[in-house]
Design a protein around this motif. Structure first.
Motif, PDB file in Angstrom:
ATOM      1  N   GLU A 137       0.754  -1.357   0.086  1.00  0.00           N
ATOM      2  CA  GLU A 137       0.010  -0.052   0.092  1.00  0.00           C
ATOM      3  C   GLU A 137       0.646   1.319  -0.013  1.00  0.00           C
ATOM      4  O   GLU A 137       2.048   1.127   0.419  1.00  0.00           O
ATOM      5  CB  GLU A 137      -1.052   0.112   1.240  1.00  0.00           C
ATOM      6  CG  GLU A 137       0.061   0.078   2.634  1.00  0.00           C
ATOM      7  CD  GLU A 137      -1.346   0.107   3.509  1.00  0.00           C
ATOM      8  OE1 GLU A 137      -1.863   1.063   3.777  1.00  0.00           O
ATOM      9  OE2 GLU A 137      -1.200  -0.869   4.502  1.00  0.00           O
ATOM     10  N   SER A 152       4.325   7.711   1.258  1.00  0.00           N
ATOM     11  CA  SER A 152       4.466   6.797   2.448  1.00  0.00           C
ATOM     12  C   SER A 152       3.967   5.323   2.097  1.00  0.00           C
ATOM     13  O   SER A 152       2.797   5.493   1.609  1.00  0.00           O
ATOM     14  CB  SER A 152       4.376   7.352   3.716  1.00  0.00           C
ATOM     15  OG  SER A 152       4.639   6.201   4.813  1.00  0.00           O
ATOM     16  N   GLU A 160       3.659   0.683   2.968  1.00  0.00           N
ATOM     17  CA  GLU A 160       4.070  -0.641   3.535  1.00  0.00           C
ATOM     18  C   GLU A 160       3.762  -1.747   2.732  1.00  0.00           C
ATOM     19  O   GLU A 160       2.951  -1.645   1.881  1.00  0.00           O
ATOM     20  CB  GLU A 160       3.282  -0.572   4.802  1.00  0.00           C
ATOM     21  CG  GLU A 160       3.418  -1.857   5.958  1.00  0.00           C
ATOM     22  CD  GLU A 160       2.382  -1.679   7.261  1.00  0.00           C
ATOM     23  OE1 GLU A 160       2.286  -2.876   7.791  1.00  0.00           O
ATOM     24  OE2 GLU A 160       2.174  -0.567   7.535  1.00  0.00           O
ATOM     25  N   THR A 196       7.905  -0.782   6.190  1.00  0.00           N
ATOM     26  CA  THR A 196       6.997   0.472   5.930  1.00  0.00           C
ATOM     27  C   THR A 196       8.182   1.476   5.744  1.00  0.00           C
ATOM     28  O   THR A 196       9.439   1.638   6.115  1.00  0.00           O
ATOM     29  CB  THR A 196       6.188   0.664   7.209  1.00  0.00           C
ATOM     30  OG1 THR A 196       5.427   2.003   6.940  1.00  0.00           O
ATOM     31  CG2 THR A 196       7.158   1.053   8.538  1.00  0.00           C
ATOM     32  N   HIS A 209       5.834   2.134  13.828  1.00  0.00           N
ATOM     33  CA  HIS A 209       4.863   1.771  12.816  1.00  0.00           C
ATOM     34  C   HIS A 209       3.621   2.572  12.868  1.00  0.00           C
ATOM     35  O   HIS A 209       3.041   2.938  11.803  1.00  0.00           O
ATOM     36  CB  HIS A 209       4.246   0.351  13.274  1.00  0.00           C
ATOM     37  CG  HIS A 209       3.679  -0.420  12.197  1.00  0.00           C
ATOM     38  ND1 HIS A 209       2.992  -1.715  12.271  1.00  0.00           N
ATOM     39  CD2 HIS A 209       3.370   0.009  11.016  1.00  0.00           C
ATOM     40  CE1 HIS A 209       2.349  -2.196  11.282  1.00  0.00           C
ATOM     41  NE2 HIS A 209       2.564  -1.146  10.393  1.00  0.00           N
ATOM     42  N   GLU A 210       3.164   3.056  13.913  1.00  0.00           N
ATOM     43  CA  GLU A 210       1.887   4.000  14.201  1.00  0.00           C
ATOM     44  C   GLU A 210       2.163   5.322  13.523  1.00  0.00           C
ATOM     45  O   GLU A 210       1.372   5.691  12.933  1.00  0.00           O
ATOM     46  CB  GLU A 210       1.612   4.118  15.510  1.00  0.00           C
ATOM     47  CG  GLU A 210       0.279   5.149  15.787  1.00  0.00           C
ATOM     48  CD  GLU A 210      -0.888   4.576  15.206  1.00  0.00           C
ATOM     49  OE1 GLU A 210      -1.907   5.392  15.161  1.00  0.00           O
ATOM     50  OE2 GLU A 210      -0.941   3.283  14.530  1.00  0.00           O
ATOM     51  N   PHE A 229       4.362   5.964  10.954  1.00  0.00           N
ATOM     52  CA  PHE A 229       4.232   5.837   9.549  1.00  0.00           C
ATOM     53  C   PHE A 229       2.754   5.579   8.977  1.00  0.00           C
ATOM     54  O   PHE A 229       2.435   6.271   8.226  1.00  0.00           O
ATOM     55  CB  PHE A 229       5.210   4.427   9.379  1.00  0.00           C
ATOM     56  CG  PHE A 229       6.458   4.426   9.106  1.00  0.00           C
ATOM     57  CD1 PHE A 229       6.903   5.041   7.930  1.00  0.00           C
ATOM     58  CD2 PHE A 229       7.408   4.290   9.933  1.00  0.00           C
ATOM     59  CE1 PHE A 229       8.557   5.267   7.582  1.00  0.00           C
ATOM     60  CE2 PHE A 229       8.727   4.029   9.762  1.00  0.00           C
ATOM     61  CZ  PHE A 229       9.168   4.651   8.753  1.00  0.00           C
ATOM     62  N   ARG A 230       2.203   4.905   9.868  1.00  0.00           N
ATOM     63  CA  ARG A 230       0.518   4.801   9.369  1.00  0.00           C
ATOM     64  C   ARG A 230      -0.095   6.234   9.503  1.00  0.00           C
ATOM     65  O   ARG A 230      -0.860   6.581   8.559  1.00  0.00           O
ATOM     66  CB  ARG A 230      -0.094   3.936  10.507  1.00  0.00           C
ATOM     67  CG  ARG A 230      -1.329   3.319   9.956  1.00  0.00           C
ATOM     68  CD  ARG A 230      -1.942   2.399  11.088  1.00  0.00           C
ATOM     69  NE  ARG A 230      -2.451   3.278  12.307  1.00  0.00           N
ATOM     70  CZ  ARG A 230      -3.668   3.624  12.422  1.00  0.00           C
ATOM     71  NH1 ARG A 230      -4.468   3.665  11.381  1.00  0.00           N
ATOM     72  NH2 ARG A 230      -4.183   4.343  13.432  1.00  0.00           N
ATOM     73  N   ARG A 231       0.247   6.943  10.567  1.00  0.00           N
ATOM     74  CA  ARG A 231      -0.433   8.257  10.492  1.00  0.00           C
ATOM     75  C   ARG A 231      -0.008   9.081   9.534  1.00  0.00           C
ATOM     76  O   ARG A 231      -0.801   9.876   8.936  1.00  0.00           O
ATOM     77  CB  ARG A 231       0.032   8.830  11.837  1.00  0.00           C
ATOM     78  CG  ARG A 231      -0.453   8.456  13.191  1.00  0.00           C
ATOM     79  CD  ARG A 231      -2.012   8.805  13.262  1.00  0.00           C
ATOM     80  NE  ARG A 231      -2.578   8.046  14.512  1.00  0.00           N
ATOM     81  CZ  ARG A 231      -3.762   8.535  15.041  1.00  0.00           C
ATOM     82  NH1 ARG A 231      -4.642   9.613  14.401  1.00  0.00           N
ATOM     83  NH2 ARG A 231      -4.141   8.021  16.250  1.00  0.00           N
ATOM     84  N   ARG A 281       0.477   8.000   6.355  1.00  0.00           N
ATOM     85  CA  ARG A 281      -0.419   7.599   5.180  1.00  0.00           C
ATOM     86  C   ARG A 281      -1.625   8.145   5.157  1.00  0.00           C
ATOM     87  O   ARG A 281      -2.334   8.579   4.320  1.00  0.00           O
ATOM     88  CB  ARG A 281      -0.013   6.019   5.232  1.00  0.00           C
ATOM     89  CG  ARG A 281       1.273   5.653   4.721  1.00  0.00           C
ATOM     90  CD  ARG A 281       0.961   4.062   4.189  1.00  0.00           C
ATOM     91  NE  ARG A 281       0.513   3.266   4.904  1.00  0.00           N
ATOM     92  CZ  ARG A 281       1.088   2.721   6.115  1.00  0.00           C
ATOM     93  NH1 ARG A 281       2.344   3.062   6.283  1.00  0.00           N
ATOM     94  NH2 ARG A 281       0.568   1.916   6.789  1.00  0.00           N
ATOM     95  N   LEU A 282      -2.177   8.091   6.586  1.00  0.00           N
ATOM     96  CA  LEU A 282      -3.714   8.730   6.726  1.00  0.00           C
ATOM     97  C   LEU A 282      -3.684   9.978   6.510  1.00  0.00           C
ATOM     98  O   LEU A 282      -4.904  10.328   6.465  1.00  0.00           O
ATOM     99  CB  LEU A 282      -4.079   8.159   8.322  1.00  0.00           C
ATOM    100  CG  LEU A 282      -4.353   6.664   8.428  1.00  0.00           C
ATOM    101  CD1 LEU A 282      -4.651   6.196  10.103  1.00  0.00           C
ATOM    102  CD2 LEU A 282      -5.087   6.085   7.488  1.00  0.00           C
ATOM    103  N   TRP A 290       3.612  14.469  11.555  1.00  0.00           N
ATOM    104  CA  TRP A 290       3.881  13.102  11.814  1.00  0.00           C
ATOM    105  C   TRP A 290       5.456  13.006  11.482  1.00  0.00           C
ATOM    106  O   TRP A 290       5.973  12.009  11.994  1.00  0.00           O
ATOM    107  CB  TRP A 290       2.974  12.140  11.186  1.00  0.00           C
ATOM    108  CG  TRP A 290       1.400  12.393  11.818  1.00  0.00           C
ATOM    109  CD1 TRP A 290       0.594  12.903  11.247  1.00  0.00           C
ATOM    110  CD2 TRP A 290       1.148  11.964  12.878  1.00  0.00           C
ATOM    111  NE1 TRP A 290      -0.656  12.677  11.863  1.00  0.00           N
ATOM    112  CE2 TRP A 290      -0.280  12.332  13.267  1.00  0.00           C
ATOM    113  CE3 TRP A 290       1.842  11.676  14.183  1.00  0.00           C
ATOM    114  CZ2 TRP A 290      -0.815  12.131  14.385  1.00  0.00           C
ATOM    115  CZ3 TRP A 290       1.041  11.278  15.462  1.00  0.00           C
ATOM    116  CH2 TRP A 290      -0.432  11.727  15.388  1.00  0.00           C
TER     117      TRP A 290
END
Length: 293
Positions: free
Chosen positions: A9, A26, A28, A93, A127-128, A130-132, A134-135, A153
């Motif tokens: 993704e 960004s 993963e 990621t 990990h969180e 990186f996720r933030r 992307r979000l 972030w």
């Protein structure tokens, strides 16, 4: 490339501001065994954190085995290659960053072209973050706001890496500042930013956890001035700048932290040998001559 991953993704920044460190994209992924990238070069910084499994990262002729918690940094224009392990391929990621000050950010957290890999034990937090990132890219009508959010972030992510890498950032040949040295620097910044306010030296000292006399002694040893003298100097120098303008003397006095314009004028004359009005007249004539008027 997507077909060579069991999971892939990616989120793209629709409006990066390259005047500041900006996230470009960004993602993963879980590559297939032995899946590799390169040898290649990029025009941006690319940061990978291994969430699980393992692989090899190569740059500048050096090979770095990477496992869970390792983060490797690809620098612009540097030839690199990386490959997933054949039996335990990594899950990673990544984030791509561009901007003229990115290299200075990386140096602050101990990352250089010669040292492009660091380790964090707190993989879930990384990990969180990186996720933030992307979000942040929700494909809304407010792409500028998405860019600001992703940049925030990203800075938190670099902060996370810096804390994880703090011990190795400390160079043995460079003495770390003592606590009192850091507090004096803090007091200097405080005064330099808060001089328009009614600053209490006692309040600064108590906030920093020191007795006023102890802080004042250390402050004088470092600057040659007491905190009160330093504050006065900052205010009067700023007043000099403001007097070359359209503010009234009362407005200048208030802008640099004096409640009493007469007291301001007295201190200004004491420091510079002339009244604020005389200083303004001299400065104005000097500026006119400089401009050829």
């Amino acid at each position: 490339m997507y077909q060579e991953h069991t999971h892939f993704e990616v989120a793209i920044n629709p409006n990066p501001d390259l005047n500041e460190p900006a996230v470009l994209f960004s993602g993963e992924g879980r590559p297939e065994p032995s899946h590799g990238i390169g040898p290649s070069v990029h025009e941006y910084y690319l940061v990978h954190t291994v969430l699980d499994g393992k692989g090899i990262f190569e740059c500048n002729g050096v090979s770095y085995p990477c496992k869970k918690g390792d983060t490797f940094f690809i620098f612009p224009g540097i030839l690199f290659r990386y490959q997933a392990d054949a039996s335990d391929p990594w899950h990673y990621t990544w984030v791509a960053i561009q901007g003229v000050t990115v290299s200075s950010y990386l140096r602050k957290i101990g990352v250089t072209k010669e040292r492009p890999v660091l380790h964090t034990t707190d993989v879930p937090t990384a990990h969180e973050l990186f996720r933030r990132i992307r979000l942040s890219f929700r494909q809304s009508a407010y792409s500028e706001m998405e860019n600001l959010e992703a940049s925030g972030w990203m800075r938190l992510l670099l902060h996370h890496f810096g804390l994880a890498n703090a011990d190795s950032i400390r160079s043995p040949e460079r003495d770390l500042p003592t606590m009192i040295d850091r507090q004096v620097e803090h007091a200097i910044r405080w005064i330099s930013l808060q001089y328009p306010q009614q600053i209490s030296i006692q309040h600064i000292a108590s906030t920093l956890g020191y007795h006023r006399a102890h802080l004042s002694k250390a402050f004088r040893a470092k600057t040659g001035y007491s905190p009160k003298q330093y504050l006065m100097n900052v205010r009067l120098k700023k007043a000099q700048e403001l007097l070359v303008g359209n503010l009234t003397i009362d407005q200048v006095s208030s802008s640099v932290g004096f409640n009493d314009a007469l007291y301001f004028s007295k201190q200004f004359r004491k420091e510079f040998g002339m009244s604020p009005t005389d200083y303004r007249n001299v400065a104005t004539r000097t500026q006119e001559k400089k401009n050829g008027q």
